[in-house]
Design a protein around this motif. Structure first.
Motif, PDB file in Angstrom:
ATOM      1  N   CYS A   1       0.878  -1.257   0.078  1.00 17.31           N
ATOM      2  CA  CYS A   1      -0.023  -0.128  -0.130  1.00 17.31           C
ATOM      3  C   CYS A   1       0.970   1.101   0.062  1.00 17.31           C
ATOM      4  CB  CYS A   1      -0.849   0.157   1.062  1.00 17.31           C
ATOM      5  SG  CYS A   1      -1.813   1.749   1.504  1.00 17.31           S
TER       6      CYS A   1
ATOM      7  N   CYS B   1      -0.604   5.348   9.189  1.00 20.52           N
ATOM      8  CA  CYS B   1      -1.701   4.790   9.257  1.00 20.52           C
ATOM      9  C   CYS B   1      -1.698   3.591  10.374  1.00 20.52           C
ATOM     10  CB  CYS B   1      -1.796   4.282   7.700  1.00 20.52           C
ATOM     11  SG  CYS B   1      -0.757   2.916   7.063  1.00 20.52           S
TER      12      CYS B   1
ATOM     13  N   CYS C   1      -6.902   4.830   8.349  1.00 21.67           N
ATOM     14  CA  CYS C   1      -6.532   4.300   6.902  1.00 21.67           C
ATOM     15  C   CYS C   1      -6.762   5.256   5.818  1.00 21.67           C
ATOM     16  CB  CYS C   1      -7.100   2.962   6.821  1.00 21.67           C
ATOM     17  SG  CYS C   1      -6.913   2.410   5.152  1.00 21.67           S
TER      18      CYS C   1
HETATM   19  S1  SF4 Z   1      -4.111   0.979   7.041  1.00 29.86           S
HETATM   20 FE1  SF4 Z   1      -4.748   1.777   5.243  1.00 29.86          FE
HETATM   21  S2  SF4 Z   1      -3.133   3.330   4.556  1.00 29.86           S
HETATM   22 FE2  SF4 Z   1      -2.114   1.726   5.909  1.00 29.86          FE
HETATM   23  S3  SF4 Z   1      -1.403   0.037   5.073  1.00 29.86           S
HETATM   24 FE3  SF4 Z   1      -3.365  -0.522   5.559  1.00 29.86          FE
HETATM   25  S4  SF4 Z   1      -4.580  -0.095   3.472  1.00 29.86           S
HETATM   26 FE4  SF4 Z   1      -2.793   1.166   3.777  1.00 29.86          FE
END
Ligand code: SF4
Ligand SMILES: Cc1cc2nc3c(=O)[nH]c(=O)nc-3n(C[C@H](O)[C@H](O)[C@H](O)COP(=O)(O)OP(=O)(O)OC[C@H]3O[C@@H](n4cnc5c(N)ncnc54)[C@H](O)[C@@H]3O)c2cc1C
Ligand code: FES
Ligand code: FES
Lengths: 228, 329
Positions: B126, B135, B143
């Motif tokens: 990601c 995040c 997120c």
């Molecule tokens: S929490 Fe959201 S932004 Fe962080 S790795 Fe997971 S999908 Fe990506």
């Protein structure tokens, strides 16, 4: 000769936000693991064994050497590059592309993305292609590294792959070419008469922003003695 | 956000014995980092998004290398390169599913040095997380991908829990379909666990992709003889055939008697945080003929329970089509 600096930061980054990795600070001096090796002797050693001692500042920072824990790698290493032994001071986290270009003056190896995503930095290590931007120099001790500078014969005759690249007008701007050549050399040493599809696969880890892919494939086929 | 081309100061250890590596890992529980081919690692360091203090290079440990027969199956050392796996005659004759998946990882140069262990344990791709944003996965409480403005074309359809990142590993998908087990070691000893308990989703382990505890290392992967030489299907759909991660991939192993499907494993990559097993499909195709009809029936079950995000609806028909293609004659 002006000191080569590595463009290691994006414009917006300030000195304060930069990490503790500054090639211009050589207050710490050379901390060779062998205490008998003085800084002067070491610098001489590097220059004597370099094609062009391109680096001054770039090669000299050694902070961290004093506080290295026991069992960590040594800093002063011997590398086998294009069949010659080169002594060089190497940081633990230093990439081979960095050492080649900024310490040994072997600037034929290009850095495009520095992230394993383009192939401009491709070299051959023990017969196998590697991205030198994503290889630690410390990990190639005792192994045979070949760069594009090592291909031509002693009398300057181009390697057959290089000659074929010229004959087929393979490159356009030429930036990706050293990497393309190294991938082609490694392929043909393992598989002297590849099909065009095999060549395509073998060259697939090298991006060409000019899109000269077909010309490169023609070059590989010609180098293999098969008409393109 | 700054981007750096050089890596920060770090100590590098190159142990030759597994025991020394495990001791180092124990000593550096909080700031140590195992180094295989480094192809996942160096980006993290260059971006300053992870800051280990000690790299422990496993490439000098011969006990972690090589492919050997074990109990009728195969054991592959964690430091074996993908290149060796792709070229191994037994892997190709009996477990071609793994050779095919490994052959679709990244690019030739990355496969030449990337290790099986590194491929399986690599972290989520990601981009919010990779760029060092705080995040959920990085220990924060938001997120960025699953937000109204978030770019989540590559993200998960299933089993999301706060984090919607997907499993990036191509070999993981194949090894899950082959019922592989993972051999894990630490200074306290060795344990073995099946793939489905090795890979971990965000509901249980939001800051890591596996159940490896600090101080633990993957030493080998064991592939049982169960699926040796069976009918396999692997397909990976990505934007480019080189470098890009799977948008959706499928790895299938099945018993086929005549044209009748028996027991099977259908596993998708790129749709959940772990390899995602399609148990409904497996049940539905059992006893059916390999055919387009069976494919159509099974395809509808593939995406059951999918929860699409703003930009990843396309993965639903993609998954369904991959199931169809796996069942075609
Ligand atoms: S929490 Fe959201 S932004 Fe962080 S790795 Fe997971 S999908 Fe990506
Ligand atoms: C441009 C690019 C494209 C890529 N494309 C793909 C792709 O298409 N498919 C894909 O699957 N991957 C892809 N990758 C991811 C990855 O680089 C490769 O999968 C590679 O196989 C990782 O292996 P490595 O040995 O180099 O990993 P490393 O970077 O050495 O290790 C990765 C992680 O695993 C841990 N680790 C390593 N060995 C062990 C062990 N024995 N036990 C426990 N932990 C361990 C490390 O600490 C690290 O956290 C890509 C990477 C790049 C840079
Ligand atoms: S510079 Fe190494 S792959 Fe792009
Ligand atoms: S010739 Fe210009 S990038 Fe390839």
């Amino acid at each position: 000769m002006p000191a080569l600096r590595y463009p290691d930061t994006a414009p917006e980054s300030t000195a304060a936000s930069r990490p503790n990795f500054d090639f211009t600070n050589n207050k710490a001096g050379i901390q060779a693991v062998n205490p008998n090796l003085t800084r002067r002797r070491f610098i001489k050693g590097v220059i004597a064994s370099s094609v062009a001692a391109a680096s001054t500042n770039a090669g000299l920072r050694a902070a961290g050497a004093q506080d290295q824990g026991s069992g960590t790698v040594e800093r002063l290493v011997s590398l086998n590059i294009n069949g010659r032994v080169r002594r060089v001071d190497v940081l633990p986290q230093e990439t081979l592309a960095y050492t080649l270009r900024y310490k040994l003056g072997l600037t034929g190896t290009k850095i495009g993305c520095n992230r394993g995503e383009c192939g401009a930095c491709t070299v051959i290590i023990d017969g196998v292609t590697n991205y030198s931007c994503s290889t630690l120099t410390q990990s190639v001790r005792g192994r045979a590294v070949r760069t594009v500078e090592g291909l031509q014969a002693a009398d300057g005759t181009l390697h057959p792959v290089q000659q074929a690249f010229v004959d087929e007008l393979g490159p356009q701007c030429g930036f990706c070419t050293p990497g393309q050549v190294m991938s082609a050399v490694a392929l043909l040493e393992e598989n002297p008469r590849p099909t065009r599809e095999e060549a395509r696969q073998a060259m697939s880890g090298n991006i060409c922003r000019c899109g000269a892919y077909d010309h490169y494939l023609n070059s590989v086929m010609r180098a293999s003695g098969q008409s393109s | 956000m700054p981007s750096y081309d050089v890596m920060p100061d770090v100590q590098l250890y190159q142990p030759a014995e597994l025991e020394d590596a495990l001791n180092l890992l124990d000593e550096h529980k909080n700031d140590g980092w195992l180094l295989g081919g480094g192809q996942d690692t160096y980006g993290w360091l260059k971006d300053r998004a992870k800051n280990p203090k000690a790299l422990i290079d496993v490439n000098g440990i011969s006990a972690l290398k090589g492919i050997r027969p074990v109990d009728g199956g195969l054991e592959i050392g964690a430091a074996t390169t993908l290149r060796e796996i792709i070229r191994d005659p037994v892997v190709n004759s009996d477990y071609a599913l793994l050779a095919q998946a490994a052959g679709r990882v990244a690019s030739p140069q990355i496969r030449n040095v990337g290790t099986l262990g590194g491929n399986l344990v690599q972290d989520a791709r990601c981009w919010y997380y990779r760029r060092g944003l705080a995040c959920y996965r990085a220990g924060g409480n938001i997120c960025y991908a699953d937000s109204p403005e978030g770019m989540n074309r590559e993200h998960a359809l299933f089993n999301a829990s706060r984090c919607v990142a997907v499993s990036p590993s191509d070999t993981a998908t194949a090894l899950a379909a082959l019922d592989a087990t993972m051999v894990v070691a630490s200074v306290d000893g060795t344990r073995e666990l099946p793939a489905d308990r090795f890979f971990a989703g965000p509901a249980t382990h939001i800051t890591r992709m596996t159940t490896l505890e600090p101080g633990e290392m993957l030493t080998a992967v064991r592939i049982p003889a169960r699926w040796a030489g069976k009918r396999f299907y692997f397909e990976k759909v990505a934007d480019r055939d080189v470098w890009d991660f799977a948008l959706v991939s499928i790895a299938v192993a099945m018993d086929v008697d005549g044209a009748t499907i028996g027991e099977s494993r259908f596993v998708c990559g790129g749709v959940a945080c772990t390899p995602y097993r399609l148990t409904d499909v497996e049940r539905a195709v059992r006893g059916k003929a390999l055919s387009d009809d069976t494919g159509d029936q099974a395809a509808a079950l593939a995406s059951k329970g999918a929860r699409a995000l703003n930009y990843n609806h396309f993965k639903i028909p993609l998954m369904e089509n991959l199931v169809r293609r796996a069942i075609r004659v």
